[in-house]
Design an enzyme around this catalytic site. Structure first.
Site, PDB file in Angstrom:
ATOM      1  N   LYS B  74       0.847  -1.197   0.000  1.00  0.00           N
ATOM      2  CA  LYS B  74       0.000   0.000   0.000  1.00  0.00           C
ATOM      3  C   LYS B  74       0.887   1.253   0.000  1.00  0.00           C
ATOM      4  O   LYS B  74       1.938   1.260   0.656  1.00  0.00           O
ATOM      5  CB  LYS B  74      -0.917  -0.024   1.221  1.00  0.00           C
ATOM      6  CG  LYS B  74      -1.996   1.050   1.228  1.00  0.00           C
ATOM      7  CD  LYS B  74      -2.912   0.893   2.449  1.00  0.00           C
ATOM      8  CE  LYS B  74      -4.019   1.933   2.464  1.00  0.00           C
ATOM      9  NZ  LYS B  74      -4.925   1.759   3.619  1.00  0.00           N
ATOM     10  N   SER B 149      -9.742   1.771   2.465  1.00  0.00           N
ATOM     11  CA  SER B 149      -8.836   2.500   1.598  1.00  0.00           C
ATOM     12  C   SER B 149      -7.790   1.622   0.912  1.00  0.00           C
ATOM     13  O   SER B 149      -7.159   2.067  -0.050  1.00  0.00           O
ATOM     14  CB  SER B 149      -8.123   3.580   2.410  1.00  0.00           C
ATOM     15  OG  SER B 149      -7.321   2.982   3.405  1.00  0.00           O
ATOM     16  N   SER B 173     -10.119  -0.470   6.653  1.00  0.00           N
ATOM     17  CA  SER B 173      -9.464  -0.290   5.351  1.00  0.00           C
ATOM     18  C   SER B 173      -8.773  -1.516   4.775  1.00  0.00           C
ATOM     19  O   SER B 173      -8.389  -1.506   3.605  1.00  0.00           O
ATOM     20  CB  SER B 173      -8.461   0.868   5.417  1.00  0.00           C
ATOM     21  OG  SER B 173      -9.135   2.095   5.339  1.00  0.00           O
TER      22      SER B 173
END
Lengths: 469, 478
Positions: B74, B149, B173
């Site tokens: 990420k 996210s 997330s």
């Protein structure tokens, strides 16, 4: 002094002399090339996290104990949010809710106690450098550990303010947590000051920021006190604001008013868990704590030296330690005379006295004092030898000849004294006739015969004794 | 679902494939699937260097389960020298000078980093549409969002562009995009995995967690990244290894059915999940209805705490040291203001303002302090629940994936949709999202299993038992 009472409280920042910073392993050393003592943590790189330096906690607790504070069993860090280029995270990790030490006091010579509100730990910010029209940031100082010592508004005069700061310096230096050098910034003061008439509530206060020398602080406070008195006398009001001392004009000037005061949005620092301080941990720090200056002074006085001498000796941590060691074995009065006399004369500045870098140890001075008090050398030789030692180090024996030591034979001195009396009838007669001065001739005779090595005081006493008969 | 990591580890061990070959294959897939916008950067040259090192490590007989296996990261996890921009314009060009602890650990294990996965800007969002590199698309159906996210990480795993990926979970997330994309997502206990190098959103809530195609893989990656870290004081030594204890035996495991979690859930989702209790019963687990009071207050408390921390954490982006700097300014204050105005997106600004407000003098007690008290109550409610049961079975989200562009028009509804995931972050618990079926449109439905603190082995084992018994087929990505 005007009819108004002076009220001040101080916030004193003290830089702790740990080797590494408060939240990372970077060096705290002063004066390095810009941004060489930095890492992701103290430059606030995204994703980096602070880890509290245990030594900082120990030093802060030591400072709390030395000022009679109550050490919190749970102490927590908070974030103080504000934006400034020298603050790389846009918040300073400080303490707000649960400071490390609460309460306590600093005692002045008068016996008056200036109460403390609390002591808290925090990180220092970096430094802006303005050069050639540009501004640069140096983060070497960022993350250097500080404690802030916050007093109650107990300070009633400029003189008390000065004494309070001096006492704090003395305490912090003695417990070894800071060198408290105002000119280098390792000690800085903010003062809250107000004036009011006796029997009325406290007046509106102003805050004077960042005073970095005692004399500036005195000037700033004197100025600000009269400024506030004048305002009230002319029917005006004191405005709550932050002011700064201008060294050029020797006045204080407004920095920002209360309306512009920042909202720091304090909240608990989520990256550092609450710190639990056990009673055992506090006890251990208490045990390891060096003797406090007040206590040290009392112990020196008990040895029979004067108040002035004791104050001078306690004033410098290293001197006090050296003296303490000397008087374990040697005469306290002679030791004080030698240190405050010959040795201090070899050190021109306060700085040198603070550092107290001498070429010999307490054991050598003890030896020298013992030689004298055992009557083996006189004060003249003692001084000469001490000068040699100050120059080149070593021990007294390195500078004493056989001849020096022979002078101390008591029977030889007595013999010479008898010789002087019988060889100087005239002087003896004058002396006995009331001319005290005449004794000098007899003394001179003995001193000449011993080439100055005899203890003149002892010779004088001996002569008087002989002449009494 | 079969473990891809175990499969590749044995192929590598038997020299049927080299790490370089495996990496090339994944680089090819990542390239072929660019349309999903799952990766915002891929550095093939660097990946192959790592793969080469991995082959040497294997040749030297020092292979771990993760040696030579390509993974995605990420865009909010720091890698030294690799642009890590949190999908925000304000961090454009920022290359960390250090590696996150999880990256250090995976590098030591010989893992092969492919590149950075797409995300919502600064992890603020539930759809992976708010970042500066554009929206990620759900590989199951590209008309829908990936969730967020960590949507890029979920999509990369769902489309097999990476064997696994590291995400971060502040309020769901990892779990919610896993649920939307039909993969497994583990949010570890707060403190199980070091946060050092995870660019902070809500520091007291953030945790790094793996997104994988199977429960076994989640356990393997979790084992590799967990553990106390002296650089993160909030990390803990209390976590324990999960993979070696995973046997799929759930006999007498007590599974709670918390009714509060099933209120306001789309029937298709709640029916699918309720049906799974029977499956667990068949496997020998015991089901117990249970109440977790205070749950509905967790969501507002979460937004107050997360935004408050974010407003402080994001203060450092001022254009002075790294990242984007406005070009038009007269003094340093203007520079900072313009940099922030131009550099942050709308959702990030919204949360910074919310957070600044709740911490302001006069509002602090009414909002932030109260939120902390709610947090304590929610944590206590969970503690009570875990006195009675071992695991809670709940939805991950009230719906399946939203259509693209839905979120920005329905902000409050999107915030509300986090109510199944945020209580876990508020209480610092571990939870896993596992695929449990599909809705009528063929969109994946995730099931959440929540455990007591540091009970990762328990929830992973329960998820493993379920995965084996339910045998939900993965959707083929076209």
């Amino acid at each position: 002094m005007s009819k108004y009472l002076f009220v001040a409280g101080l916030e004193t920042h003290v830089e702790l002399q740990t080797d590494s910073k408060i939240f990372c392993g970077c060096s705290t050393k002063f004066g390095a090339e810009p941004n060489t003592h930095t890492c992701p943590v103290c430059t606030g790189e995204p994703g980096s996290l602070p880890v509290i330096n245990k030594k900082v906690l120990c030093y802060a607790i030591r400072a709390g104990l030395a000022t009679h504070g109550k050490i919190s069993s749970v102490t927590t860090m908070d974030r103080k949010n504000y934006v400034y280029p020298d603050l790389p995270k846009a918040y300073q990790i400080s303490q707000f809710e649960n400071p490390v030490s609460v309460g306590g006091y600093v005692e002045l010579d008068s016996g008056k106690r200036i109460r403390l509100n609390h002591i808290h730990m925090e990180e220092d910010a970096g430094k802006l450098v303005h050069e050639g029209g540009y501004t640069y940031v140096d983060y070497n100082r960022g993350g250097v550990p500080l404690i802030e010592i916050v007093s109650e508004p107990d300070i009633a005069s400029v003189e008390e303010a000065r004494e309070y700061v001096e006492k704090l310096q003395l305490i912090m230096r003695h417990i070894g947590v800071s060198d408290c050098k105002m000119q280098e910034g390792s000690m800085r003061c903010d003062v809250n000051i107000s004036v009011h008439l006796p029997g009325t509530p406290f007046g509106t206060r102003t805050e004077i920021k960042n005073m970095n020398s005692l004399s500036f602080m005195e000037k700033a406070l004197s100025y600000e006190y009269s400024r506030q008195c004048d305002l009230l006398d002319s029917g005006e009001k004191v405005v709550q604001e932050t002011r700064r001392y201008n060294e050029g004009t020797q006045t204080t000037e407004s920095m920002r008013s209360k309306e512009d005061a920042q909202d720091y949005r304090y909240f608990p620092e989520p990256d550092i868990l609450a710190i639990h301080v056990s009673d055992e941990f506090i006890e251990k720090i208490r045990q390891e704590m060096p003797v406090l200056p007040g206590e040290l002074k009392r112990s020196f006085l008990a040895k029979g030296i004067t108040e002035v001498e004791a104050d001078r000796l306690v004033q410098y941590k290293r001197v006090a330690d050296f003296y303490s060691e000397c008087i374990e074995k040697a005469d306290a009065k002679i030791a004080a005379n030698l240190i405050l006399g010959e040795i201090f004369r070899s050190m021109q500045t306060e700085e040198e006295k603070e550092l107290f870098e001498i070429k010999f140890g307490a054991d050598a001075l003890i030896e020298l004092i013992l030689l004298r008090s055992e009557g083996k050398i006189n004060s003249g030789i003692q001084k000469r030898v001490l000068q040699e030692m100050l120059l080149s180090g070593g021990r007294p024996s390195d500078y004493l000849t056989k001849d020096d030591l022979s002078s101390v034979d008591d029977s030889a001195v007595e013999g010479l004294c008898r010789e002087a009396v019988s060889a100087n009838e005239r002087a003896v007669k004058d002396y006995l006739g009331g001319k005290e001065q005449a004794l000098k001739a007899l003394l001179g005779y003995v001193m000449k015969a011993t080439r100055g090595k005899a203890d003149s005081a002892a010779v004088e006493a001996k002569l008087k004794e002989l002449l009494k008969k | 679902m079969q473990s891809k990591i175990l499969k590749y580890a044995s192929l590598l061990k038997e020299k049927k494939i080299s790490a370089v070959e495996l990496t090339k294959e994944y680089l090819k897939k990542a390239d072929a699937n660019r349309r999903f916008n799952a990766f915002v950067s891929v550095d093939g040259e660097r990946a192959l260097k790592y793969a080469d090192l991995a082959d040497k490590q294997i040749a030297a007989g020092k292979q771990t389960l993760l040696t030579g296996i390509p993974f995605g990261i990420k865009a909010n996890i720091a890698e030294k020298g690799v642009e890590t921009d949190c999908c925000s314009k304000i961090l454009k060009g920022y290359r960390p000078t250090y590696d996150a602890t999880v990256i250090e650990k995976l590098s030591a294990a010989g893992a092969v980093p492919l590149g950075k996965n797409n995300m919502d800007e600064f992890a603020m969002g539930s759809s992976t549409e708010t970042g500066c590199h554009g929206a990620a698309l759900n590989p199951v159906n590209t008309d829908y969002v990936t969730g967020g996210s960590s949507g890029g990480a979920a999509a990369a795993v769902a489309a097999d562009m990476a064997v696994y990926a590291l995400g971060s979970d502040t309020g769901g997330s990892v779990r919610q995009p896993a649920s939307f994309c039909g993969v497994v997502g583990l949010k570890p206990t707060y403190g199980s995995v070091s946060r050092y190098g995870l660019i902070a959103y809500g520091s007291s809530l953030d945790q790094i967690g793996p997104l994988t195609s199977s429960v076994a893989d989640a356990a393997i990656v979790y084992d590799a990244i967990r553990g106390a870290d002296k650089r993160d004081q909030t990390s803990s030594p209390l976590s324990s290894a999960a993979f070696e204890r995973m046997d799929g035996d759930v006999k007498n495991l007590k599974i709670g059915f918390p009714k509060e979690y099933f209120e306001g859930i789309k029937p298709e989702v709640s029916d699918t999940l309720k049906a799974q209790f029977a499956l667990f019963e068949k496997l020998g687990a015991r089901i117990e209805e249970i109440s977790v009071p205070w749950l509905k207050y967790a969501l507002p408390a979460y937004y107050i705490i997360a935004c408050a921390e974010a407003s402080s954490n994001l203060g450092r982006y001022d254009g002075i040291r790294y990242g984007y700097r406005s070009t038009d300014y007269d003094d340093v204050n203007e520079m900072i203001m313009k940099t922030r105005s131009e550099g942050f997106g709308k959702e990030v600004k919204r949360r910074i303002m919310l957070g600044t407000y709740v911490l302001s003098a006069g509002y602090f007690d009414a909002y932030y302090k109260k939120a902390l008290r709610v947090r304590e109550q929610v944590s206590e409610a969970f503690r009570d629940a875990f006195e009675k049961v071992d695991v809670l079975l709940t939805p991950v989200a009230p719906t399946t994936a939203f259509p693209l562009n839905y979120t920005s028009e329905n902000m409050i509804e999107t915030y509300m949709s986090d109510f199944c995931t945020v209580p876990v972050n508020i209480a610092g618990l571990p939870a896993i999202s596992v695929p449990a079926g599909y809705d009528g449109k063929g969109l994946p439905i995730g099931m959440q299993l929540i455990g007591a603190k540091f009970s990762e082995p328990t929830i992973l084992n329960a998820a493993y038992a379920f995965e084996r018994a339910a045998a939900i087929p993965a959707k083929e990505v076209k």
